[in-house]
Design a protein around this motif. Sequence first.
Motif, PDB file in Angstrom:
ATOM      1  N   MET A   1     -34.417 -11.825  14.177  1.00 15.97           N
ATOM      2  CA  MET A   1     -34.847 -12.261  15.507  1.00 15.97           C
ATOM      3  C   MET A   1     -33.617 -12.633  16.330  1.00 15.97           C
ATOM      4  O   MET A   1     -32.546 -12.877  15.803  1.00 15.97           O
ATOM      5  N   MET A   2     -33.761 -12.684  17.626  1.00  9.27           N
ATOM      6  CA  MET A   2     -32.656 -12.929  18.534  1.00  9.27           C
ATOM      7  C   MET A   2     -32.129 -14.355  18.395  1.00  9.27           C
ATOM      8  O   MET A   2     -32.872 -15.258  18.069  1.00  9.27           O
ATOM      9  N   THR A   3     -30.844 -14.528  18.660  1.00  3.84           N
ATOM     10  CA  THR A   3     -30.171 -15.806  18.495  1.00  3.84           C
ATOM     11  C   THR A   3     -29.774 -16.369  19.848  1.00  3.84           C
ATOM     12  O   THR A   3     -29.369 -15.615  20.721  1.00  3.84           O
ATOM     13  N   TYR A   4     -29.855 -17.685  20.010  1.00  6.14           N
ATOM     14  CA  TYR A   4     -29.336 -18.327  21.206  1.00  6.14           C
ATOM     15  C   TYR A   4     -27.898 -18.725  20.911  1.00  6.14           C
ATOM     16  O   TYR A   4     -27.627 -19.423  19.936  1.00  6.14           O
ATOM     17  N   TYR A   5     -26.971 -18.275  21.723  1.00  2.00           N
ATOM     18  CA  TYR A   5     -25.551 -18.490  21.455  1.00  2.00           C
ATOM     19  C   TYR A   5     -25.023 -19.768  22.076  1.00  2.00           C
ATOM     20  O   TYR A   5     -25.321 -20.083  23.219  1.00  2.00           O
ATOM     21  N   THR A   6     -24.210 -20.466  21.295  1.00  2.00           N
ATOM     22  CA  THR A   6     -23.398 -21.572  21.793  1.00  2.00           C
ATOM     23  C   THR A   6     -21.962 -21.055  21.763  1.00  2.00           C
ATOM     24  O   THR A   6     -21.683 -19.998  21.187  1.00  2.00           O
ATOM     25  N   ALA A   7     -21.035 -21.797  22.342  1.00  2.00           N
ATOM     26  CA  ALA A   7     -19.628 -21.393  22.293  1.00  2.00           C
ATOM     27  C   ALA A   7     -19.170 -21.267  20.840  1.00  2.00           C
ATOM     28  O   ALA A   7     -18.468 -20.327  20.473  1.00  2.00           O
ATOM     29  N   ALA A   8     -19.621 -22.202  19.985  1.00  4.94           N
ATOM     30  CA  ALA A   8     -19.206 -22.177  18.571  1.00  4.94           C
ATOM     31  C   ALA A   8     -19.759 -20.951  17.841  1.00  4.94           C
ATOM     32  O   ALA A   8     -19.038 -20.296  17.074  1.00  4.94           O
ATOM     33  N   SER A   9     -21.038 -20.619  18.081  1.00  6.15           N
ATOM     34  CA  SER A   9     -21.600 -19.462  17.393  1.00  6.15           C
ATOM     35  C   SER A   9     -21.010 -18.163  17.925  1.00  6.15           C
ATOM     36  O   SER A   9     -20.806 -17.210  17.178  1.00  6.15           O
ATOM     37  N   LEU A  10     -20.706 -18.128  19.226  1.00  6.36           N
ATOM     38  CA  LEU A  10     -20.051 -16.946  19.792  1.00  6.36           C
ATOM     39  C   LEU A  10     -18.664 -16.791  19.192  1.00  6.36           C
ATOM     40  O   LEU A  10     -18.270 -15.693  18.798  1.00  6.36           O
ATOM     41  N   LYS A  11     -17.930 -17.907  19.075  1.00 11.76           N
ATOM     42  CA  LYS A  11     -16.585 -17.863  18.491  1.00 11.76           C
ATOM     43  C   LYS A  11     -16.642 -17.339  17.061  1.00 11.76           C
ATOM     44  O   LYS A  11     -15.860 -16.472  16.670  1.00 11.76           O
ATOM     45  N   ALA A  12     -17.601 -17.831  16.276  1.00  8.86           N
ATOM     46  CA  ALA A  12     -17.729 -17.405  14.876  1.00  8.86           C
ATOM     47  C   ALA A  12     -18.028 -15.908  14.792  1.00  8.86           C
ATOM     48  O   ALA A  12     -17.420 -15.194  13.984  1.00  8.86           O
ATOM     49  N   GLU A  13     -18.936 -15.435  15.626  1.00 15.53           N
ATOM     50  CA  GLU A  13     -19.288 -14.009  15.572  1.00 15.53           C
ATOM     51  C   GLU A  13     -18.142 -13.125  16.048  1.00 15.53           C
ATOM     52  O   GLU A  13     -17.877 -12.082  15.476  1.00 15.53           O
ATOM     53  N   LEU A  14     -17.450 -13.547  17.093  1.00 10.17           N
ATOM     54  CA  LEU A  14     -16.294 -12.781  17.571  1.00 10.17           C
ATOM     55  C   LEU A  14     -15.208 -12.732  16.496  1.00 10.17           C
ATOM     56  O   LEU A  14     -14.642 -11.672  16.224  1.00 10.17           O
ATOM     57  N   ASN A  15     -14.945 -13.877  15.866  1.00  9.76           N
ATOM     58  CA  ASN A  15     -13.932 -13.925  14.806  1.00  9.76           C
ATOM     59  C   ASN A  15     -14.289 -12.990  13.651  1.00  9.76           C
ATOM     60  O   ASN A  15     -13.425 -12.320  13.093  1.00  9.76           O
ATOM     61  N   GLU A  16     -15.575 -12.970  13.312  1.00  8.64           N
ATOM     62  CA  GLU A  16     -16.065 -12.103  12.243  1.00  8.64           C
ATOM     63  C   GLU A  16     -15.757 -10.636  12.551  1.00  8.64           C
ATOM     64  O   GLU A  16     -15.502  -9.841  11.660  1.00  8.64           O
ATOM     65  N   ARG A  17     -15.783 -10.280  13.821  1.00  8.81           N
ATOM     66  CA  ARG A  17     -15.539  -8.900  14.250  1.00  8.81           C
ATOM     67  C   ARG A  17     -14.072  -8.651  14.588  1.00  8.81           C
ATOM     68  O   ARG A  17     -13.721  -7.584  15.087  1.00  8.81           O
ATOM     69  N   GLY A  18     -13.237  -9.663  14.386  1.00  8.15           N
ATOM     70  CA  GLY A  18     -11.814  -9.502  14.660  1.00  8.15           C
ATOM     71  C   GLY A  18     -11.422  -9.749  16.112  1.00  8.15           C
ATOM     72  O   GLY A  18     -10.336  -9.371  16.540  1.00  8.15           O
ATOM     73  N   TRP A  19     -12.296 -10.383  16.883  1.00  6.45           N
ATOM     74  CA  TRP A  19     -12.008 -10.695  18.276  1.00  6.45           C
ATOM     75  C   TRP A  19     -11.892 -12.204  18.444  1.00  6.45           C
ATOM     76  O   TRP A  19     -12.279 -12.965  17.575  1.00  6.45           O
ATOM     77  N   ARG A  20     -11.379 -12.617  19.606  1.00 13.06           N
ATOM     78  CA  ARG A  20     -11.204 -14.035  19.875  1.00 13.06           C
ATOM     79  C   ARG A  20     -12.180 -14.509  20.949  1.00 13.06           C
ATOM     80  O   ARG A  20     -12.608 -13.722  21.777  1.00 13.06           O
ATOM     81  N   LEU A  21     -12.473 -15.801  20.924  1.00 19.77           N
ATOM     82  CA  LEU A  21     -13.232 -16.412  22.021  1.00 19.77           C
ATOM     83  C   LEU A  21     -12.200 -16.853  23.051  1.00 19.77           C
ATOM     84  O   LEU A  21     -11.614 -17.923  22.930  1.00 19.77           O
ATOM     85  N   THR A  22     -11.959 -15.994  24.011  1.00 17.46           N
ATOM     86  CA  THR A  22     -10.982 -16.311  25.054  1.00 17.46           C
ATOM     87  C   THR A  22     -11.606 -17.311  26.028  1.00 17.46           C
ATOM     88  O   THR A  22     -12.834 -17.415  26.108  1.00 17.46           O
ATOM     89  N   PRO A  23     -10.770 -18.031  26.766  1.00 17.86           N
ATOM     90  CA  PRO A  23     -11.312 -18.949  27.777  1.00 17.86           C
ATOM     91  C   PRO A  23     -12.210 -18.209  28.784  1.00 17.86           C
ATOM     92  O   PRO A  23     -13.219 -18.748  29.227  1.00 17.86           O
ATOM     93  N   GLN A  24     -11.850 -16.942  29.111  1.00 19.10           N
ATOM     94  CA  GLN A  24     -12.657 -16.163  30.051  1.00 19.10           C
ATOM     95  C   GLN A  24     -14.045 -15.888  29.477  1.00 19.10           C
ATOM     96  O   GLN A  24     -15.049 -16.019  30.177  1.00 19.10           O
ATOM     97  N   ARG A  25     -14.124 -15.499  28.209  1.00 19.95           N
ATOM     98  CA  ARG A  25     -15.418 -15.228  27.569  1.00 19.95           C
ATOM     99  C   ARG A  25     -16.268 -16.492  27.519  1.00 19.95           C
ATOM    100  O   ARG A  25     -17.470 -16.451  27.759  1.00 19.95           O
ATOM    101  N   GLU A  26     -15.640 -17.619  27.209  1.00 20.41           N
ATOM    102  CA  GLU A  26     -16.365 -18.886  27.147  1.00 20.41           C
ATOM    103  C   GLU A  26     -16.881 -19.283  28.537  1.00 20.41           C
ATOM    104  O   GLU A  26     -18.016 -19.733  28.686  1.00 20.41           O
TER     105      GLU A  26
END
Length: 152
Positions: free
Chosen positions: A1-26
Amino acid sequence: MMTYYTAASLKAELNERGWRLTPQRETILKIFQDLPKGNHLSAEDLYNLLHEKGEGISLSTIYRTLKLMARMGILRELELAEGHKHYELNQPYPHHHHHLICVRCNKTIEFKSDQVLKIGTKTSQKEGYHLLDCQLTIHAICPACQRSLLPI
């Protein structure tokens, strides 16, 4: 089912894919989280909103970030009548909704349908897919535009 994203969960998922949570993305995620219910933004709308807030995020960065967040299922990419894409936060059920759009005046009505979501979920599961989004967009002509089309 779909997930509601927080900055922390977005950061974790981006890191998992080899990307960063940049200030712009946040910043972009925060804009969508703070949008009033029922509002959609195009890339240009988002650029103007960020510019008004003094954020110097380029239009090309905005386009890339919107595409990335839509592919991840964080945002819903909407094909509205104006001919360019709009985005909104992909809210988990029961906030999930669909769109009825007048092709003449672009008036948009949001509506809920458990049946559409059930069909999307069932079809995804049957094929072994993980559902990110399920949306129905109905293009029609509203009553006011129908009246204006009537011969006098």
